[in-house]
Design an enzyme around this catalytic site. Structure first.
Site, short mmCIF file in Angstrom:
data_model
loop_
_atom_site.label_atom_id
_atom_site.label_comp_id
_atom_site.label_asym_id
_atom_site.label_seq_id
_atom_site.Cartn_x
_atom_site.Cartn_y
_atom_site.Cartn_z
N SER A 241 28.43 46.75 119.21
CA SER A 241 27.18 46.00 119.40
C SER A 241 26.37 46.17 118.12
CB SER A 241 26.43 46.51 120.63
OG SER A 241 26.28 47.91 120.58
N GLU B 135 22.46 45.97 116.19
CA GLU B 135 21.00 45.96 116.36
C GLU B 135 20.32 45.31 115.17
OE1 GLU B 135 19.20 49.47 118.12
OE2 GLU B 135 17.68 49.43 116.55
N THR C 21 14.97 44.84 118.17
CA THR C 21 13.97 45.90 118.39
C THR C 21 12.58 45.33 118.63
OG1 THR C 21 13.54 46.13 116.04
CG2 THR C 21 15.25 47.55 116.98
N ALA D 246 6.69 49.04 116.59
CA ALA D 246 5.83 50.12 117.07
C ALA D 246 4.53 49.53 117.61
CB ALA D 246 5.56 51.09 115.93
N ARG E 142 10.18 54.47 125.70
CA ARG E 142 8.77 54.83 125.81
C ARG E 142 8.02 54.29 124.60
NH1 ARG E 142 6.82 60.72 124.39
NH2 ARG E 142 7.11 59.71 122.34
N ASP F 197 6.93 55.16 120.29
CA ASP F 197 6.32 56.27 119.56
C ASP F 197 4.83 56.33 119.83
OD1 ASP F 197 8.44 57.53 118.23
OD2 ASP F 197 8.59 55.84 116.83
N TYR G 284 19.40 61.34 122.55
CA TYR G 284 19.14 62.08 121.30
C TYR G 284 20.08 63.27 121.14
CZ TYR G 284 15.11 59.09 121.07
OH TYR G 284 14.31 57.98 120.99
N GLN H 267 20.31 57.97 119.09
CA GLN H 267 19.71 58.02 117.76
C GLN H 267 20.86 58.25 116.77
OE1 GLN H 267 17.69 57.13 115.58
NE2 GLN H 267 15.89 58.12 116.47
N GLN I 123 15.62 55.65 102.06
CA GLN I 123 14.92 55.16 103.25
C GLN I 123 15.49 55.78 104.52
OE1 GLN I 123 15.05 50.87 103.54
NE2 GLN I 123 13.61 50.63 101.85
N PHE J 1 13.46 58.13 107.18
CA PHE J 1 13.39 57.75 108.59
C PHE J 1 13.95 58.88 109.47
CE2 PHE J 1 14.80 55.24 112.34
CZ PHE J 1 13.54 54.82 112.72
N HIS K 28 27.52 51.28 118.42
CA HIS K 28 26.33 50.44 118.22
C HIS K 28 25.91 50.62 116.76
CE1 HIS K 28 22.63 48.39 119.46
NE2 HIS K 28 21.96 49.27 118.73
N ARG L 209 21.58 43.42 107.92
CA ARG L 209 22.53 43.08 106.85
C ARG L 209 23.95 43.19 107.39
NH1 ARG L 209 20.17 46.04 101.62
NH2 ARG L 209 22.04 45.13 100.71
P1 FAD Z 1 12.08 59.08 126.10
O1 FAD Z 1 13.36 59.07 126.82
O2 FAD Z 1 10.94 58.46 126.77
O3 FAD Z 1 11.75 60.59 125.76
C1 FAD Z 1 10.54 60.93 125.10
C2 FAD Z 1 10.17 62.38 125.39
O4 FAD Z 1 9.76 62.54 126.72
C3 FAD Z 1 11.30 63.35 125.22
O5 FAD Z 1 10.77 64.52 124.71
C4 FAD Z 1 11.82 63.53 126.61
O6 FAD Z 1 12.55 64.72 126.77
C5 FAD Z 1 10.54 63.52 127.38
N1 FAD Z 1 10.71 63.12 128.78
C6 FAD Z 1 10.65 61.86 129.25
N2 FAD Z 1 10.80 61.85 130.59
C7 FAD Z 1 10.98 63.13 130.97
C8 FAD Z 1 11.19 63.77 132.22
N3 FAD Z 1 11.24 63.11 133.36
N4 FAD Z 1 11.33 65.10 132.22
C9 FAD Z 1 11.28 65.81 131.08
N5 FAD Z 1 11.07 65.25 129.87
C10 FAD Z 1 10.91 63.94 129.82
N6 FAD Z 1 10.97 52.44 119.18
C11 FAD Z 1 10.27 51.28 119.15
O7 FAD Z 1 9.05 51.30 118.98
N7 FAD Z 1 10.91 50.06 119.29
C12 FAD Z 1 12.24 49.96 119.49
O8 FAD Z 1 12.77 48.85 119.61
C13 FAD Z 1 13.01 51.18 119.53
N8 FAD Z 1 14.35 51.14 119.75
C14 FAD Z 1 15.06 52.31 119.84
C15 FAD Z 1 16.42 52.26 120.13
C16 FAD Z 1 17.17 53.43 120.22
C17 FAD Z 1 18.65 53.33 120.55
C18 FAD Z 1 16.55 54.69 119.99
C19 FAD Z 1 17.35 55.96 120.05
C20 FAD Z 1 15.18 54.76 119.73
C21 FAD Z 1 14.41 53.58 119.65
N9 FAD Z 1 13.03 53.61 119.41
C22 FAD Z 1 12.32 52.43 119.37
C23 FAD Z 1 12.33 54.89 119.17
C24 FAD Z 1 11.65 55.48 120.42
O9 FAD Z 1 10.66 54.61 120.89
C25 FAD Z 1 11.03 56.82 120.07
O10 FAD Z 1 12.00 57.77 119.75
C26 FAD Z 1 10.04 57.40 121.07
O11 FAD Z 1 9.38 58.50 120.48
C27 FAD Z 1 10.65 57.90 122.36
O12 FAD Z 1 10.95 56.88 123.25
P2 FAD Z 1 12.32 57.01 124.09
O13 FAD Z 1 12.31 56.03 125.18
O14 FAD Z 1 13.43 57.00 123.15
O15 FAD Z 1 12.28 58.52 124.64
#
Ligand code: FAD
Length: 298
Positions: free
Chosen positions: A16, A18, A49, A52, A108, A110, A149, A180, A216, A220, A270, A276
């Protein structure tokens, strides 16, 4: 046994891709050239994506809608909880359903201050990624992918806390996770072992960063808690002004990484394409993935 491609026959390899939504007309033209190049590889899905703070809401939607309209690709729209009420996010989700999109990557997002600062849920918004997954599933029978992660999320105090988060997302209805990026495959393998030990059985698809620009990527990585091994930095050291060698080294690094994962039994990949196509196209060929026309001819 050392000829790795000979090990490719077996379960099919699926990929896949992205992309991020383009900011300018030039960037848009370049993105669509990349999509046209990669589309004949018949990816399992392509994802777009979400900027932010929801800053690309329109552009993400427009890119996804065009993928539905103009291609046979199956798009997945990323969506975050940041900066919007539940009602606003639900409207985005309904808009995707109406446009024919059935796959969402639910995150969730950032914190408003960027990675490393404290996250505060929007008043009236979704509190967490698990909460968002539940909300999406309540609105339609979407396929929902979430993040994972291998080196734990930087905000997670422990690996166990991090896996609690993954568990919560699966309990809410997520059916797949994309990791990640990472450069040391043993981190991924150890992570998958931890996930399985928790009786979590969804696919954990490795997210592969093809290094278009090492500096870069390393910057990141620092922000997102992904480690950059010294041996990797060493391979790119001094190549800042030598793009041809940089590109060849990047191809070598990615090839080594994916083929090693294939040897470990991984069948889904993925790719973080950075919009690119060239490197990703070449790596896919090493994975035995050829364009539709060539497959049909064979
Ligand atoms: P989450 O799964 O929500 O985790 C965040 C934190 O909360 C962790 O510390 C986790 O352990 C904790 N946590 C959550 N729920 C619980 C629970 N029930 N019990 C205990 N701990 C909990 N960012 C963007 O802005 N746009 C994008 O399009 C985007 N795409 C992404 C795609 C991928 C594949 C990845 C890996 C990341 C992407 N991100 C994107 C980044 C992401 O938004 C950030 O890493 C953000 O800080 C965390 O969101 P999350 O949903 O990945 O993490």
């Amino acid at each position: 046994d050392t000829l790795r491609p000979s090990r490719l026959p077996g379960a099919p390899i699926r990929v896949s891709f992205e992309f991020f939504p383009p900011k300018s007309a030039d960037a848009e033209a370049s993105l669509w050239r990349s999509i046209e190049r990669l589309a004949p590889l018949d990816p399992d899905f392509v994802s777009v994506t979400y900027g932010a703070g929801g800053s690309t809401r329109e552009r993400t939607h427009n890119t996804v809608a065009r993928l539905v309209r103009d291609t046979r690709l199956k798009p997945a729209a990323h969506l975050t909880c940041v900066g919007a009420t539940r009602g606003e996010i639900d409207d985005v989700v309904r808009g995707y359903w109406d446009a024919g999109v059935r796959h969402i990557v639910a995150l969730r997002g950032d914190p408003a201050g960027g990675p490393g600062t404290a996250y505060e849920a929007h008043a009236g918004g979704y509190d967490s990624s698990a909460d968002l997954v539940r909300g999406i599933k309540a609105l339609g029978d979407f396929d929902v992918t979430v993040s994972a992660y291998p080196e734990k999320h930087p905000e997670s105090a422990t690996y166990d806390a991090d896996l609690d988060g993954l568990q919560a997302k699966v309990d809410a209805g997520a059916t797949r996770a994309i990791t990640q990026f990472f450069f040391d495959n043993s981190l991924y393998e150890r992570y998958v072992d931890r996930v399985r030990a928790r009786n979590i059985h969804i696919p954990i698809i490795p997210g592969i960063a093809v290094i278009q620009n090492f500096k870069q990527t390393a910057n990141f990585a620092r922000k997102t808690g992904a480690s950059v091994p010294d041996w990797l930095a060493d391979r790119f050291a001094g190549l800042e002004n030598d793009p041809a060698t940089h590109q060849l080294v990047a191809a070598g690094v990615a090839a080594e990484q994916v083929l090693d994962l294939v040897d470990a039994g991984v069948r889904d990949f993925h790719f973080y394409t950075m919009n690119r196509a060239e490197l990703v196209y070449a790596i896919c060929r090493l994975l035995g993935i050829k364009p539709d026309a060539e497959r049909a001819a064979a």
